[in-house]
Design an enzyme around this catalytic site. Structure first.
Site, short mmCIF file in Angstrom:
data_model
loop_
_atom_site.label_atom_id
_atom_site.label_comp_id
_atom_site.label_asym_id
_atom_site.label_seq_id
_atom_site.Cartn_x
_atom_site.Cartn_y
_atom_site.Cartn_z
N ARG A 188 0.84 -1.19 0.00
CA ARG A 188 0.00 0.00 0.00
C ARG A 188 0.88 1.25 0.00
NH1 ARG A 188 -2.61 -3.78 3.26
NH2 ARG A 188 -4.77 -4.22 2.64
N ARG A 277 -1.72 -1.65 -6.62
CA ARG A 277 -1.84 -2.88 -5.82
C ARG A 277 -2.78 -3.86 -6.51
NH1 ARG A 277 -1.32 -5.08 -0.59
NH2 ARG A 277 -3.20 -5.93 0.37
N TYR A 309 -10.30 -11.19 -7.33
CA TYR A 309 -9.35 -11.44 -8.41
C TYR A 309 -9.53 -12.82 -9.05
CZ TYR A 309 -7.11 -7.57 -5.95
OH TYR A 309 -6.86 -6.39 -5.33
#
Length: 339
Positions: A188, A277, A309
């Site tokens: 991050r 990310r 994902y």
């Protein structure tokens, strides 16, 4: 004088039966109403002292105690910012005065200036405080049910490797190094911005994110691939403390004008820094990394977080699907059937 004017409103000031000094706004510009408020307040305090009634607690009292109980949270400062905004609506209220009408008014106001997800974060803070006041502190008997706005499904925006190379070429060096490191580690923004050299072992090709700096308050070990190591080699010697700096200071903000201009020159739209990310995670899944492995690499707290994902794993699953290629369930196309 027990009643006095402060600004537009009247305030009351007196000593309770227990000897405590009470100073509160009557929330009225009418002196007679302020006097009635003082009389009611004195009567309530007498019942608490003499009859053992539960004392009425204010929102501000609850905020002070809640902040003390939650100061360990990673997003503690963000909670403080939200409570400062909420103070304009709740500062003068008792907890038992915070009902559905008050909540709905706050929700509508925040929704008029921000997204549904942002409004929900403010409502969640109110809910957390009221539930704690009811269940743990026994300050109120019930808490209003707080309805959250329906939020859109979490977006997964990623770019191809060709697009990433173009973007990196358009960014100034300090942002390009940070972006490339992010694309290789999935860290991050805040973890990259404040990454210190003492969190990095070049010999072992590892970096560490301490629990207090992690979003889920768990320490994270970050394997450094060749791309990440290459970036760190370029950064070596620039600053003794931090790996990534600009004018010798960590970058507090990365979504700057330079970032926006680079996106425009690269022809990339609807892309935020955090999408680096998402891009890292998307590339991993497309290369065959399992969702379990991805969860551990990215430091997500639950399997549910990486399911977004899963749909990108189609190419990886083709080999698995082909295991049934030798299964014959139909007749060859030119075969004759019996009459």
């Amino acid at each position: 004088m027990s009643i006095y004017k402060r600004g537009a409103n009247w305030w009351v000031h007196f000593t309770s039966p227990k000897g405590e000094r009470i100073r509160r706004s009557a929330r009225t510009q009418n002196k007679k109403q302020a006097q009635e408020f003082e009389d009611r307040l004195k009567a309530e305090l007498w019942r608490v002292e003499q009859l053992g009634d539960k004392p009425r607690r204010t929102w501000q009292e609850a905020v002070v105690r809640w902040l003390s109980n939650t100061e360990h949270k990673a997003d503690h400062n963000k909670d403080i910012a939200k409570l400062c905004w909420l103070d304009g609506f709740l500062a003068d209220l008792y907890l038992d005065e915070i009902d559905r009408d008050v909540i709905d008014h706050i929700a509508e106001k925040k929704r008029s200036e921000a997204s549904a997800s942002t409004a929900n974060r403010y409502l969640a803070v109110i809910r957390a405080i009221l539930i704690m006041a009811r269940d743990e502190w026994d300050w109120i008997d019930k808490a209003p049910k707080i309805r959250l706005y329906k939020e859109p499904k979490k977006r997964v925006r990623w770019i191809t490797q060709d697009q990433a190379r173009t973007l990196l070429s358009e960014l100034p060096t300090h942002l390009a190094d940070m972006a490339e490191f992010s694309l290789n580690t999935g860290l991050r923004q805040s973890n990259v911005s404040y990454l210190k050299w003492d969190q990095i072992s070049l010999e072992r090709q590892l970096a560490w994110i301490h629990a207090e700096d992690s979003k889920n308050s768990k320490a994270l070990t970050v394997p450094l691939n060749r791309g990440a190591m290459s970036v760190l080699a370029r950064r070596a010697g620039i600053n003794e403390v931090y790996a990534f700096t600009f004018h010798d200071q960590p970058l507090h903000r990365t979504s700057t004008k330079a970032w926006t201009n680079a996106l425009n020159r690269a022809g990339i739209t609807d892309f935020r820094w955090h999408d680096l990310r998402h891009t890292w995670a998307s590339w991993h899944v497309q290369k065959g990394t399992s969702l379990q492995e991805l969860m551990e690499l990215g430091g997500w707290s639950s399997y549910q977080m990486v399911l977004r994902y899963a749909h990108l794993a189609g190419d990886h699953l083709r080999e698995v699907a082909n295991r049934l290629d030798d299964t014959k369930l139909s007749q060859p196309a030119n075969s004759e059937t019996e009459e």
